[in-house]
Motif scaffolding. Sequence first.
Motif, mmCIF file in Angstrom:
data_model
loop_
_atom_site.group_PDB
_atom_site.id
_atom_site.type_symbol
_atom_site.label_atom_id
_atom_site.label_comp_id
_atom_site.label_asym_id
_atom_site.label_seq_id
_atom_site.Cartn_x
_atom_site.Cartn_y
_atom_site.Cartn_z
ATOM 1 N N TYR A 21 5.027 -9.140 12.459
ATOM 2 C CA TYR A 21 5.256 -7.951 11.627
ATOM 3 C C TYR A 21 4.618 -8.080 10.241
ATOM 4 C CZ TYR A 21 7.483 -3.974 9.438
ATOM 5 O OH TYR A 21 7.700 -2.787 8.780
ATOM 6 N N THR A 22 4.922 -9.190 9.560
ATOM 7 C CA THR A 22 4.424 -9.337 8.183
ATOM 8 C C THR A 22 2.899 -9.337 8.106
ATOM 9 O OG1 THR A 22 6.432 -10.493 7.515
ATOM 10 C CG2 THR A 22 4.485 -10.801 6.132
ATOM 11 N N GLU B 17 0.786 -7.865 9.938
ATOM 12 C CA GLU B 17 0.257 -6.539 10.275
ATOM 13 C C GLU B 17 0.626 -5.493 9.239
ATOM 14 O OE1 GLU B 17 0.857 -3.182 13.799
ATOM 15 O OE2 GLU B 17 1.267 -5.297 14.226
ATOM 16 N N ASN B 18 1.860 -5.608 8.650
ATOM 17 C CA ASN B 18 2.354 -4.556 7.764
ATOM 18 C C ASN B 18 2.436 -4.986 6.305
ATOM 19 O OD1 ASN B 18 3.460 -2.259 9.717
ATOM 20 N ND2 ASN B 18 3.975 -4.241 10.632
ATOM 21 N N GLY B 19 2.276 -6.276 6.052
ATOM 22 C CA GLY B 19 2.297 -6.741 4.667
ATOM 23 C C GLY B 19 3.668 -6.762 4.034
ATOM 24 N N VAL B 20 4.717 -6.610 4.829
ATOM 25 C CA VAL B 20 6.094 -6.596 4.319
ATOM 26 C C VAL B 20 6.805 -7.846 4.809
ATOM 27 C CG1 VAL B 20 8.312 -5.394 4.295
ATOM 28 C CG2 VAL B 20 6.164 -4.087 4.276
ATOM 29 N N GLN C 197 11.930 3.746 4.032
ATOM 30 C CA GLN C 197 10.724 3.953 4.837
ATOM 31 C C GLN C 197 10.266 2.644 5.463
ATOM 32 O OE1 GLN C 197 9.256 6.979 5.558
ATOM 33 N NE2 GLN C 197 8.030 5.769 7.013
ATOM 34 N N GLU C 198 10.306 1.561 4.675
ATOM 35 C CA GLU C 198 9.941 0.254 5.230
ATOM 36 C C GLU C 198 10.892 -0.155 6.353
ATOM 37 O OE1 GLU C 198 10.217 1.033 2.100
ATOM 38 O OE2 GLU C 198 8.741 0.013 0.819
ATOM 39 N N GLU D 176 9.935 1.732 9.456
ATOM 40 C CA GLU D 176 8.750 1.154 10.086
ATOM 41 C C GLU D 176 9.114 -0.117 10.855
ATOM 42 O OE1 GLU D 176 5.816 2.559 10.273
ATOM 43 O OE2 GLU D 176 6.512 4.246 9.039
ATOM 44 N N PHE D 177 10.017 -0.930 10.285
ATOM 45 C CA PHE D 177 10.452 -2.137 10.974
ATOM 46 C C PHE D 177 11.245 -1.772 12.227
ATOM 47 C CE2 PHE D 177 13.591 -5.426 11.855
ATOM 48 C CZ PHE D 177 12.795 -6.563 11.900
ATOM 49 N N LYS E 288 10.963 0.898 14.099
ATOM 50 C CA LYS E 288 10.029 1.375 15.124
ATOM 51 C C LYS E 288 9.310 0.196 15.779
ATOM 52 C CE LYS E 288 7.561 4.137 12.628
ATOM 53 N NZ LYS E 288 6.449 5.047 12.306
ATOM 54 N N TRP E 289 8.864 -0.735 14.951
ATOM 55 C CA TRP E 289 8.173 -1.927 15.485
ATOM 56 C C TRP E 289 9.107 -2.720 16.387
ATOM 57 C CZ3 TRP E 289 9.724 -6.994 14.404
ATOM 58 C CH2 TRP E 289 8.859 -7.998 14.860
#
Length: 990
Positions: free
Chosen positions: A596-597, A599-602, A847-848, A851-852, A854-855
């Motif tokens: 996850y991190t 790919e999404n930078g979070v 929002q973050e 997104e998590f 959904k992933w």
Amino acid sequence: MNVVIFKLRRMLMLLICIGLMYPVQAARPNLSSAEASPVTSLKPLIEGDSDELTQSMEPRQADMRREWKNKEIISGQEQVQITAEHLINHDTEASVQAKSYKGKENVLVWNSNTDSSWIEFQTDLPDEGLYELHITYHVISDISKNARISYQPIVLAMTVDGTYPFMEARALPLFRYFADEKQVRKDDQGDEVRPKPKPIEEWQTQALRDSDGRYTEPLLWHFSKGTHMIRLISPESLAIESIALVPPVQTEAYAPPLQQKNVSTETIIIQAEQFDMKNDVAIPLVSEQDPAMTPKANNHIVFNSVGGERWSSGNQALTWTFDVPESGIYKLAMRTYQGFTSNKAVFRTIYIDGKVPFNELLAYRFPYASKWKGSVISSEEGEPYRFYLEKGTHTMQMEATYAPFSPSIERLLDVLSVLREVDYDVKAMTGSKIDRNRTWNAEKDYPDIIERLEIIQNELTELASEITKINGKRDTYIQTIQSAVQDLRSISKNRDEIPYHYDDITNLLGKLGNIQSGLSASPLQLDQIYWVPAESSFPKMEAGWWSKVKNRFDEFSYSFVKENQLNDMDENVLNVWVARGRDYVNLLQQYADEYYTPENGVKVKVNLLNDPNMLVLANAANIVPDIALGLSEDKPIDFAIRNAAVDLSQFHDYEKTAAAFAPGALLPYYYDQGIYGLPETQSFKVLFYRKDILERLNLTVPDTWDDVISMLPTLQQDNMDFYFPANDFSTFIYQNGADFFTENGMKSGLDSPEAFQGFKDWTNLYTIYSIEKSVPSFYQHFRDGSMPVGVADYNMYVTMSVAAPELTGRWGIAPLPGKKSEDGTVERWAQGGEQATVIFKKSDKQQEAWEFMKWWLSADIQEKYGSDLEALNGVQFRWNTSNVEAFARLPWSKEELKVILEQWKWYKGVPQVPGSYFVTRELNNAWYRTVLDGVNYRSSLEQAVMEINRELLRKQQEFGLVDKEGHLLKTLDLPQIDEPWEGVDRIAEK
């Protein structure tokens, strides 16, 4: 003649019970008879009432061995080899070819396409005798790109000349072997991450054994002189080089090796967690904080031991390779922990270089110990066994077994069989109702029941002594047995009042039934293994007093460290709390870091939430995560009505995300026009049935509840029953077209004609058709055959797959029985149970978090997570994801998946509204009033509806849906799910 009399009297009593108790009752038969022949032992009791069903079952291997011994049948004289050229036939759907495979020529490559695929060999034996069957095989794992990885053994069935020679021949495991990754990674906290197991892709040779470790030696097979047909049946593909009929070699008793000069004085130390091979991925590495552990954990997660409670099933084995520097005589010891079941011993079969050196190691006993200790492998007199080892490389294997307890378990099952007969007979006499106004005359009404209870008491007393001798001391199971004896004596004390105690007899069945699984469990944990030269002393293997004190102090100090504390919130990361076990949490953190991190930078921080109720307190203290996982399905609405959860439908791509789930699975998360959670996992109810028993009773798998009612007389006349969980109220409510709430969500919907009919259908199962009201363990009854068909959920599937290997191929699942609609469709509506995700409103990363979410809930991640979870921990960790596409990719068989997806169409959760917790409470109360107290079903449900509506109104006023005068201020307008979800097939086929 007595058997015939018994049967006639059973039929007569059945007719009497049907006529006197309930007009259409499928009553249990009564074996009581004033003229019955006296019974003086347990064996005639069981055999004297044998019927067509029990007579048609194969004997066990133990019975056959006794028979062969009595007939003086000896071992075979020559080894006989069966290869591809001996193949004469196979089923038409299988692809079977003789060709090269994995470095061997002219081997049989058998691609199985069905659960009952078979191949057949012909062989000629020069002499009569007993043989072991050794098979050289290779697991086929690359049949197609869509092949699902399986971590369970391949379970064969085998017939000889068209029949199963004994029961164990129906389930013969061929093990897959695995090695854990040697390089152990660490996370950001310095804790080790559990390594993944890798399949060992090699040819293996294995003697055919029983499926659950009942015996310490391979199975024996009797062949007469001449031509024989051997058929193998397998649900999975396999490459076979040969099958060898090998004359068995008797393992001799221990004899000290001849003295050899021992040049080496070096102790060989093996770190147990650094094993080379295991035959079950479920055997885990374990982190222990004991101060004498090597390596020390130092208050971190360090995998410094292996085994424990998940190394407890028969046949589970670990193998180590070690080098001996000089030939000579060695002693064997190891650091062990065996404190899992109070005072109960466990057993291991110990192999050196593939063979058990002497008889005493076939089932070596490890006594109970509440702490880590040094275990010296020695005789009962305490003299260490000595082993001669040549210089060079050797292997050592330890295999779990419960063989010493096996005869006791068989004896216990016989006792339970007779006690179950008594239970059925008493209930048949009383109609499962205690009537204190009726008097009984024991000598006249039920003399054989008194005799049977006395025999059971004697058998249990002897059984307790037998288990104590095997175990070496009294354990918790001895106490249970002795307590049961006291209960039976109390029940029998006033013989004329035995019928008043039918509930006590039923409870005894549950209490004694749990002993079987306890005796067959053999958990053991290892730290180090020592091979010590014969003249050298053993190393210190236990922690000293000072090291224990220091370790306790270190643990106390560490408890003040904020690391991994829930209130240690990092504003720069996405904080995720998970209400699941540590294994689930660690794997999710690993996924977040690796996938996850980047790919999404979070950056994501995953924390373990021990108690979901802490979220309420945390929310009040303004300490909340951004997102929580693993919550029960009622929690999202608890937060929604308090304005603490985010409405997920506000996100622009919500509809696309929600399309992956059954519409009925979203019902629990709907509130006031919004959706406040999504399902992570989804359980399912299906019908479990014993194929072998239904076949012998000439019964078909029921498709509707009318079919169930039709089969009950046949089951109950054979002292069997159908199981339906007494707390499952949703099935009959939904299948009759009712709902739990009105469409506006403000009142109970259980006062409709459809709901009354559903409640009547539900309670009639117990009042009219007399199925069992209280069943402590459906698994135990299903396993022993007393309840060969019943409704259960996903957990039953996992339990049967893991804990009942001997029944492989003999049970199956089918869609839930339903109710036919006017157009002929069988409607199978049912709830299942879910775990949910929630995003919190106080989060500044909504929002973050979305997104998590959904992933995390996507098909690809759910499939990968489920596959890795099972690879790390075994099939008992099978991930029941709610994403149907991911679910369909997990290693289900085609037949199982077809059943589950059919039932998935009819999934319908229970909506959650303010006060909805009262529905479960009041429906259970209504069930008790009707089933136990005899209250009319309609009156009972009307009372429940009144109580539910009163609580709903109170909560609606509390949360501003209704004013103090009862006027509606707003309604909830619940979604209506009336049609099965047809999208399940389309999604699953992706």
